[in-house]
Every structure is written in C-alpha cells, then in structure tokens.
Design a protein around this motif. Structure first.
Motif, short mmCIF file in Angstrom:
data_model
loop_
_atom_site.label_atom_id
_atom_site.label_comp_id
_atom_site.label_asym_id
_atom_site.label_seq_id
_atom_site.Cartn_x
_atom_site.Cartn_y
_atom_site.Cartn_z
N GLY A 71 -15.06 10.12 2.36
CA GLY A 71 -13.70 10.34 1.91
C GLY A 71 -13.47 11.75 1.40
N GLU A 72 -12.25 11.96 0.88
CA GLU A 72 -11.80 13.29 0.46
C GLU A 72 -12.04 13.50 -1.03
OE1 GLU A 72 -7.90 16.25 0.87
OE2 GLU A 72 -7.65 14.08 1.11
N TYR A 73 -12.51 14.70 -1.38
CA TYR A 73 -12.75 15.07 -2.77
C TYR A 73 -12.08 16.40 -3.08
CZ TYR A 73 -16.15 11.33 -3.11
OH TYR A 73 -16.73 10.09 -3.13
N PRO A 74 -11.43 16.51 -4.25
CA PRO A 74 -10.76 17.77 -4.61
C PRO A 74 -11.78 18.84 -4.99
CG PRO A 74 -10.61 16.21 -6.43
CD PRO A 74 -11.23 15.46 -5.28
N ALA A 75 -11.48 20.07 -4.65
CA ALA A 75 -12.42 21.17 -4.91
C ALA A 75 -12.56 21.47 -6.39
CB ALA A 75 -11.98 22.42 -4.15
N TYR A 76 -11.58 21.10 -7.22
CA TYR A 76 -11.65 21.45 -8.63
C TYR A 76 -12.79 20.74 -9.36
CZ TYR A 76 -9.35 17.05 -10.06
OH TYR A 76 -9.05 15.73 -10.29
N ILE A 77 -13.43 19.75 -8.73
CA ILE A 77 -14.55 19.07 -9.39
C ILE A 77 -15.87 19.82 -9.19
CG2 ILE A 77 -13.37 16.85 -9.15
CD1 ILE A 77 -15.49 16.06 -7.06
N ALA A 78 -15.82 21.03 -8.66
CA ALA A 78 -17.04 21.83 -8.50
C ALA A 78 -17.72 22.02 -9.85
CB ALA A 78 -16.70 23.19 -7.89
N CYS A 79 -19.02 21.78 -9.89
CA CYS A 79 -19.79 22.01 -11.11
C CYS A 79 -20.61 23.29 -11.02
CB CYS A 79 -20.69 20.82 -11.42
SG CYS A 79 -21.81 20.37 -10.07
N ASN A 80 -20.75 23.82 -9.83
CA ASN A 80 -21.37 25.14 -9.62
C ASN A 80 -20.35 26.03 -8.94
OD1 ASN A 80 -24.69 23.85 -8.66
ND2 ASN A 80 -23.74 24.08 -10.66
N ARG A 123 -13.52 40.09 -8.16
CA ARG A 123 -14.65 39.72 -7.31
C ARG A 123 -14.91 38.22 -7.30
NH1 ARG A 123 -19.32 42.82 -10.09
NH2 ARG A 123 -17.95 42.43 -11.88
N PHE A 124 -14.57 37.55 -8.38
CA PHE A 124 -15.13 36.23 -8.63
C PHE A 124 -14.17 35.10 -8.26
CE2 PHE A 124 -17.03 39.19 -11.68
CZ PHE A 124 -18.36 39.06 -11.33
N PRO A 125 -14.72 33.99 -7.74
CA PRO A 125 -13.88 32.81 -7.50
C PRO A 125 -13.53 32.14 -8.82
CG PRO A 125 -16.18 32.28 -7.08
CD PRO A 125 -16.13 33.77 -7.38
N LYS A 126 -12.47 31.33 -8.80
CA LYS A 126 -12.09 30.62 -10.01
C LYS A 126 -11.37 29.33 -9.65
CE LYS A 126 -7.66 33.09 -10.64
NZ LYS A 126 -6.89 33.95 -11.56
N ILE A 127 -11.47 28.35 -10.54
CA ILE A 127 -10.71 27.11 -10.41
C ILE A 127 -9.37 27.32 -11.08
CG2 ILE A 127 -10.61 24.67 -11.08
CD1 ILE A 127 -13.72 24.71 -10.95
N GLU A 178 -14.30 37.75 6.16
CA GLU A 178 -13.34 38.72 5.64
C GLU A 178 -12.37 38.07 4.66
OE1 GLU A 178 -11.25 40.61 8.87
OE2 GLU A 178 -12.92 40.21 10.24
N GLY A 179 -11.76 38.92 3.82
CA GLY A 179 -10.69 38.46 2.94
C GLY A 179 -11.18 37.48 1.89
N ASN A 180 -10.26 36.60 1.46
CA ASN A 180 -10.64 35.59 0.48
C ASN A 180 -9.92 34.29 0.77
OD1 ASN A 180 -8.10 35.50 -1.44
ND2 ASN A 180 -8.56 37.68 -1.12
N ALA A 181 -10.64 33.20 0.59
CA ALA A 181 -10.14 31.87 0.91
C ALA A 181 -9.93 31.06 -0.36
CB ALA A 181 -11.13 31.15 1.82
N SER A 182 -8.97 30.14 -0.29
CA SER A 182 -8.81 29.12 -1.32
C SER A 182 -9.23 27.78 -0.72
CB SER A 182 -7.36 29.03 -1.79
OG SER A 182 -6.99 30.20 -2.50
N LEU A 183 -9.96 27.00 -1.51
CA LEU A 183 -10.47 25.71 -1.06
C LEU A 183 -9.83 24.60 -1.88
CD1 LEU A 183 -12.55 24.06 0.66
CD2 LEU A 183 -14.18 24.40 -1.23
N ALA A 184 -9.09 23.71 -1.22
CA ALA A 184 -8.40 22.62 -1.92
C ALA A 184 -9.24 21.36 -1.97
CB ALA A 184 -7.06 22.32 -1.24
#
Length: 475
Positions: free
Chosen positions: A338-347, A367-371, A464-470
């Motif tokens: 099933g589907e899981y939201p990316a905001y539950i990332a623990c790392n 430089r850094f990714p963020k929730i 290249e560039g930067n991605a957002s992961l939902a």
C-alpha cells in the motif's frame, strides 16, 4: 465481507500538520493524553501557539483525538497582550483529584499554574509557585530562573523540577527540585540541585551528558527516573535515584533525534536525521513502556513534531537506547503493502553530513532536504519531503515485506534523474525509478522486487535539480 484492517500508527503520531513538541504523556482512565508546547508551521520562534491537547485510547496509539485548546497564552495575568510564549508544560493530579498544569512564560523567571477538573481542560489560571512569604520562586535573590517545569505528586507533596543550563554558564548549576505543599503552590522544601550543569559536572558521572533542559520525572516501581535533555540537545537521557530530591545517578541515553550512538545499522557517530533540541518523557501504556520525544521539520528548530518509540526497562533498571523509526506507535513493523506518506521518514540526509538543524542559524541552507507542508499553519495539508537534491536520502523503518514486485512514488519538482530503492542506506540498489520535471504531483512506477522479511526502505535521489517526494506505494 472483507474485514477492514486496523489503522496503522506512524511517527509522527499526530497529523502531519500538527506541531506539538515537548510532550508529557500520561494515562488517565482508558486514554493517554499528551501535554506539550505548540509550535507554529513556518514560525519564527519556539512555541508561538496556545496549548492544545490530544488523546488516544490506550489500546490504539494510531487513533488520536483532538481535544481542543486547553489554555491560551493570554490566560496568564502576566501576559494579557500575548507577547510572551507558553513554553513546555507538565501536568499532575493534585491531592484534591484536580489536574494542575505547570508552565513558564518565555520572558519571566517564575512558574505559573493552571487547574482543571478534567484532563482535557479547559484549564484556568490558578497562581504562581511561591515561598511561604509570598515571594515567587525565581524572583528571590539567589534564585535560579525557572524553566521547563516537570512535576510528580505523591500524597500531599508535589515535586517540581526545573532548569535551563547552557554550556559554560557558571551562573546555572543544574536542574533543581523544589517540594510544594498540598495547595500545589507553596514551597515546603526549598530548591536543591539534583543534576549537574556542564561547568559543575567533573567527577559526577554525567560528563558529556550534563543537564541542559527539559527535566521530566517518573516513578518506576520504587525508583525515580529523571528524564532530561543533555548539553548536546538531540538526546534524551535519564538519571535514577531512590529519593526524589537527591542521589540521582546518570543512566544513559534513551533516544537521540538524529539517531546518534546507535550502531546497529550504521556507524555510531553518523547522524541519520537533522537533530536539534529534544524534550519528552516515558510512560507505561497497556503494559508497554514508551519514550515520547520530538523531531525538527521544515528545516528549522521552530516546527517540531512529536514521535514515540517502545522502550524496555531491564531488570537492573537500565533503559537501552532505541532507534528512531517510522513505526513506533504501531507495535511492530508496518504492512509491506500500500501507499505511505513520505513525511513518516525517520532518516533524512544528504552527502554533506550535518548533525543539527540550522547549525549556523535558525534555518538550514538550500543544500538539505526537509519535511514540510503546503499552506499556512493550521491548514490540514499532508506533509512531504522537499529539496531532495543529488544524493539526498529518505529512510523509512520498518516494513514486513511479502511478495513486493513493484514500487511507485509520487514526485514533483524541477528534477531529472532517478530514485534508487534500497533496504539499507549503504546497501545494494534493488532498482531505480526515473523521474522528470513536473509542477504537479506525478506518479512513477518501476518493477522492483523487495526481498521478503522485515526491512527498512531507503529512497535516494540522483540527478539534476531537486525533487519533492509525497509518498511511495508498495505493490
């Protein structure tokens, strides 16, 4: 008729648009209640919002209920215009059976108290902690400024723990314990120091983990456990004593919000999330002990969210450090389907290693990714990960994987590259999912087989560039 699967529990345990750090968890009746400060999404400082309360049934830590605003910053007579913030509170049940809320406003050195007949409020202002002559604690000559109250009531006595001690500040000697009488305000035993600050720690056993802030007291059997944030900020430590106001010995680290010290899946000194200050406590729920703590989001210190993990208190009283996970409230791994939201990332990390959120200022650099989330504070927008540049990695733990043949991700952004899928941050790439420039959330699917078993899942962007992961979906 198909049986509906019980809702699973994620970290953060509240909705992704809610920001409740500094949580003090308590079981009252058949529900667990959390009392914390209240950050604002995209806020410019800590604790800008009023106190609210959430609760959940003791047998389902995935089913949290919003109890509403329980106390407003303007309810304190010292703060009629609301210019001061409500810092981290704590709650205890008094000898009269009522619920007492202890807190400190951010620009005064005194402890305020509010009271309610029910655990979910609404609380009403009650008074200030004071000496018998009426002088407020924190205002008498020689008093330490009060901060982060933690409370425990036994019989007609309430033990109040307070303190904030920066590294190198010799004017702050450590955490204090003060004993209050049955009126919950009047001091019957004057403050004593129970945990050392950094300048006064030599030879105490607390070296390297000296008291910084966030004292929280719990009684486990006949032992007193004082949970606190150490001078490195990201860790919650504990000290143990047979007595509530003396004899505390350093016990160890319970959790770090950058997973430092953990060496089971990476080097002990490698941070796996962008850490910062930490505050929380332990609680027994349905026979299982948990640590409640918080993480930093939105690339700042000012939008923090509560997480929890099950812990074990061993026969000798020690508490082994636990990992940050995505599944802490679930009682075990998440279903590998099933589907899981990316905001539950623990790392969450990038090739440029960084232990702290905003080390060189209040905000992390580009430089850094963020929730984060779309919209403004209070908008019920689902969180996601943004600014995943080349090498940025999001990790999720843990999943019970069975028969997974495909992985789908939902992505947007000015990006052209691929997401690598792995079951270990430094493990082999099991497959890749190409992505391309898009201004709307777009789904991409690839045939990727995940081995059966309980695994972490890591998604690393390269390109290249930067991605957002939902989100990601296991098929």
């Amino acid at each position: 008729m198909t049986k509906q699967m019980k809702k699973q529990g994620f970290n953060p345990y509240l909705p992704s648009w809610e920001y409740i750090p500094d949580a003090e968890p308590y079981v009252f009746g058949d529900r667990v209640y959390i009392y914390g400060s209240h950050d604002r999404f995209n806020g410019h400082a800590f604790c800008l919002n009023d106190y609210v309360c959430w609760s959940a049934p003791v047998d389902n830590l995935a089913d949290w209920r919003y109890e509403g605003v329980i106390y407003r910053k303007t309810d304190d007579p010292l703060n009629p215009d609301g210019r001061m913030c409500l810092y981290a509170p704590d709650v205890t049940v008094g000898p009269d059976g009522r619920y007492y809320l202890y807190y400190v406003l951010d620009k005064v050195p005194v402890v305020s108290v509010a009271v309610s007949d029910t655990p979910a409020g609404k609380f009403e202002f009650y008074g200030y902690v004071r000496y018998p002559d009426g002088t407020r604690l924190g205002e008498r000559e020689g008093d330490q400024p009060q901060f982060d109250p933690g409370v425990l009531t036994e019989g007609d006595r309430t033990y109040l723990y307070t303190g904030f001690c920066a590294v190198g500040d010799r004017s702050r000697k450590g955490a204090q314990a003060t004993v209050l009488g049955p009126d919950m305000l009047t001091i019957v035993e004057e403050p004593v120091f129970v945990l050392p600050s950094e300048p006064y720690s030599e030879g105490t056993g607390f070296e390297g983990h000296e008291f910084f802030e966030a004292p929280s007291i719990r009684k486990v059997g006949d032992k007193y456990y004082l949970i606190y944030s150490s001078v490195v900020m990201h860790e919650l430590c504990y000290a143990v004593s047979d007595h509530p106001t003396k004899g505390f010995k350093y016990g160890g680290v319970i959790v770090s919000n950058c997973d430092l010290h953990i060496d089971t899946y990476k080097p002990a000194n490698k941070p796996m999330y962008y850490g910062g200050n930490n505050h929380g406590s332990i609680v027994e729920i349905n026979g299982q002990w948990y640590i409640f703590y918080h993480r930093q989001t939105n690339g700042t210190h000012y939008s923090r969210q509560g997480c929890l993990e099950p812990i074990e208190i061993l026969e000798d009283g020690s508490i082994p450090q636990v990992e940050m996970t995505s599944c802490g409230p679930n009682g075990g791994p998440l279903v590998g389907r099933g589907e899981y939201p990316a905001y539950i990332a623990c790392n969450l990390f990038y090739k440029d290693e960084e232990m702290y959120t905003g080390t060189y200022g209040a905000w992390m650099d580009g430089r850094f990714p963020k929730i984060t989330q779309d919209g403004k504070d209070g908008d019920e927008e689902i969180g996601y990960i943004m600014n995943m540049r080349d090498s940025a990695t999001a990790g999720f733990k843990y999943f019970d994987c069975k028969g997974i043949k495909q992985v789908k991700i939902k992505v947007r952004g000015y990006c052209r590259g691929e997401f690598q899928v792995k079951t270990a941050w430094d493990g082999p790439v099991l497959g890749t999912i190409p992505v391309d420039f898009t201004n709307i959330w777009t789904e991409y699917t690839a045939d990727i087989a995940i081995p059966d078993g309980v695994h972490a899942l890591y998604f690393t962007y390269t390109g290249e560039g930067n991605a957002s992961l939902a989100s990601f979906t296991l098929i």
